[in-house]
Design a protein around this motif. Structure first.
Motif, PDB file in Angstrom:
ATOM      1  N   LEU A 159       0.829  -1.200   0.000  1.00 49.35           N
ATOM      2  CA  LEU A 159       0.000   0.000   0.000  1.00 49.35           C
ATOM      3  C   LEU A 159       0.867   1.255   0.000  1.00 49.35           C
ATOM      4  CD1 LEU A 159      -2.837   1.336   0.303  1.00 49.35           C
ATOM      5  CD2 LEU A 159      -2.479   1.198   2.796  1.00 49.35           C
ATOM      6  N   ASN A 162      -3.786   5.933   0.901  1.00 49.47           N
ATOM      7  CA  ASN A 162      -5.247   5.935   0.763  1.00 49.47           C
ATOM      8  C   ASN A 162      -5.710   7.339   0.365  1.00 49.47           C
ATOM      9  OD1 ASN A 162      -5.857   3.238   1.445  1.00 49.47           O
ATOM     10  ND2 ASN A 162      -5.686   3.705   3.626  1.00 49.47           N
ATOM     11  N   SER A 182      -7.547   3.203  -2.639  1.00 48.06           N
ATOM     12  CA  SER A 182      -6.206   2.811  -2.182  1.00 48.06           C
ATOM     13  C   SER A 182      -5.314   2.533  -3.385  1.00 48.06           C
ATOM     14  CB  SER A 182      -6.265   1.550  -1.299  1.00 48.06           C
ATOM     15  OG  SER A 182      -7.014   1.798  -0.123  1.00 48.06           O
TER      16      SER A 182
END
Length: 452
Positions: A159, A162, A182
């Motif tokens: 990741l 976001n 995301s």
């Protein structure tokens, strides 16, 4: 002593494994740190690129915002449309162009890395000022919810960030849309980059482990070697009397016989015993010399060869052996034709005696000695009815210092040099020696010597 050595080896191995485990843990910790550091670098660069999309084509994102507004309007006017929102969102007309724009930015920022990415929608929530929040969908990040990007799976991706945004309805300002996207990224050569940064650490770790293992192996080998040397020295000191037992026993019996009046009066027997004493005295001196030089291989042994009638020599050996071991029954089956061989009388006498003594040592009561000539070789076979030797141990019989462990089945000790000496002497005469045996069924040693 053996138990202490085994405990020391076991403890050393445990310590080595612990040190290796610590080393692996440190390398793993350093690797995890480098991975996190690499991810942080990627996140910062991509964060600068995207900057909430403002550095990309603004018209594209205006259309994306218009799409969200359109979806919100449809939900407000048609409550059942909520079930079609997700499919319409994922099939949006901006998918390809957004993917292309972000791909261009990533290729420019990461020219040496192949990066795949995906922006997935996690939440799509409608709320207003008078009613409760209406969650159209709220899911964990799934690659199936990708609205643009070329990433095939989230398994090896991480990741980056976001994005949370709100959109107001055009016709009814009381309604708003909350979305959460995301951004996931996968760098194909990330492993290579991270390991490249860890080169010095890996080299140092591998070198340290190799040194530790090498030192451990050298130490254990040295320890085992020292223990073996110590055991051999101890056995030599404790058992040297056994190596000299046969000539000493013969001399003891002979001297006692010489003191008897009837022997003194019989000149023939007296002279025979004197000859035996002289032979055993010479043999005693030669055995001492042989024990002191037992490290010689058959190539280094200097033979004093002479023409010998072999049957006569064997009879002399048996006579001397019977004096030392009167309770052992010797049966002979000699070839009727007397064979003359050129050999070293002393060395061969000691070799044959060693085989006989070895049979006594391992519990025999009867020994059969037979001879024959076959294919240009004189064959001497010595068969006993002792405890025998298992097939698994037979190949070790002629090794230096090897002694068959059969429990406390005999009281005679040895240095494990007897059969080694036999093998070396026979090889020095260009011959061979082999054994056939079964555990509990005695053993048969065959010495083959060339007649030419």
């Amino acid at each position: 002593m053996k138990k202490k050595i085994n405990l020391l080896i076991g403890f050393s191995a445990l310590v080595l494994l612990l040190l290796c485990a610590i080393q692996v843990y440190l390398v793993k910790t350093a690797y995890d740190y480098k991975v996190e550091q690499f991810h942080t670098e990627v996140k910062e660069k991509i964060g600068n690129i995207t900057n909430n999309y403002t550095e990309l084509d603004s018209s594209v994102f205006l259309k994306k915002d218009a799409l969200y507004k359109s979806l919100l309007e449809k939900i407000i006017h048609n409550k059942s449309y909520r079930y079609n929102v997700k499919s319409d969102l994922l099939a949006n007309e901006y998918r390809d162009i957004l993917t292309l724009r972000l791909r261009e930015k990533l290729n420019k920022e990461f020219p040496e890395s192949e990066i795949n990415f995906a922006v997935v929608v996690n939440k799509f929530i409608v709320f207003n000022n008078t009613t409760e929040t209406d969650t159209i969908f709220s899911e964990k990040p799934l690659i199936g919810n990708s609205i643009y990007g070329d990433l095939a799976s989230l398994d090896n991706a991480f990741l980056v960030r976001n994005y949370v945004g709100t959109t107001s309805a055009i016709q009814n300002g009381n309604y708003k849309l909350l979305t959460e996207d995301s951004l996931y990224v996968s760098v194909h050569n990330a492993e290579q980059i991270i390991l490249g940064r860890m080169t010095s650490i890996l080299i140092l770790a591998i070198f340290s482990m190799v040194v530790l293992i090498t030192l451990f192996v050298i130490t254990i080998k040295s320890l085992i070697k020292q223990k073996k040397v110590s055991d051999v020295k101890t056995d030599f000191i404790n058992n040297i009397t056994h190596e000299l037992k046969t000539p000493l026993s013969t001399l003891s019996v002979s001297t006692k016989m010489l003191s008897r009046p009837e022997i003194k009066e019989n000149e023939a027997i007296f002279n025979t015993i004197i000859d035996t004493v002289e032979r055993q005295n010479n043999r005693l001196q030669n055995i001492i010399d042989q024990v002191m030089s037992n490290s010689l291989g058959f190539e280094e042994i200097e033979l004093q060869k002479e023409k010998i009638k072999i049957n006569s020599l064997l009879k002399t050996i048996i006579a001397d052996f019977n004096l030392a071991f009167p309770n052992i029954n010797i049966h002979t089956h000699f070839d009727q034709n007397e064979t003359s061989l050129t050999l070293d009388k002393f060395h061969l006498t000691t070799a044959v005696t060693n085989v006989l003594e070895n049979a006594v040592k391992y519990g025999c009561q009867n020994i059969t000695i037979s001879t024959q000539n076959e294919n240009g070789y004189f064959q001497l076979r010595l068969q006993d009815d002792g405890i025998g030797i298992s097939k698994a141990k037979q190949h070790l019989l002629f090794e230096k210092f090897y002694r068959v462990e059969q429990g406390n089945l005999h009281n005679t000790k040895g240095l494990g040099l007897g059969l080694y000496y036999v093998d070396q002497i026979v090889k020095a005469h260009k011959g061979s020696v082999n054994v056939m045996s079964e555990l509990g069924k005695g053993a048969s040693f065959t010495i083959s010597l060339p007649t030419f």
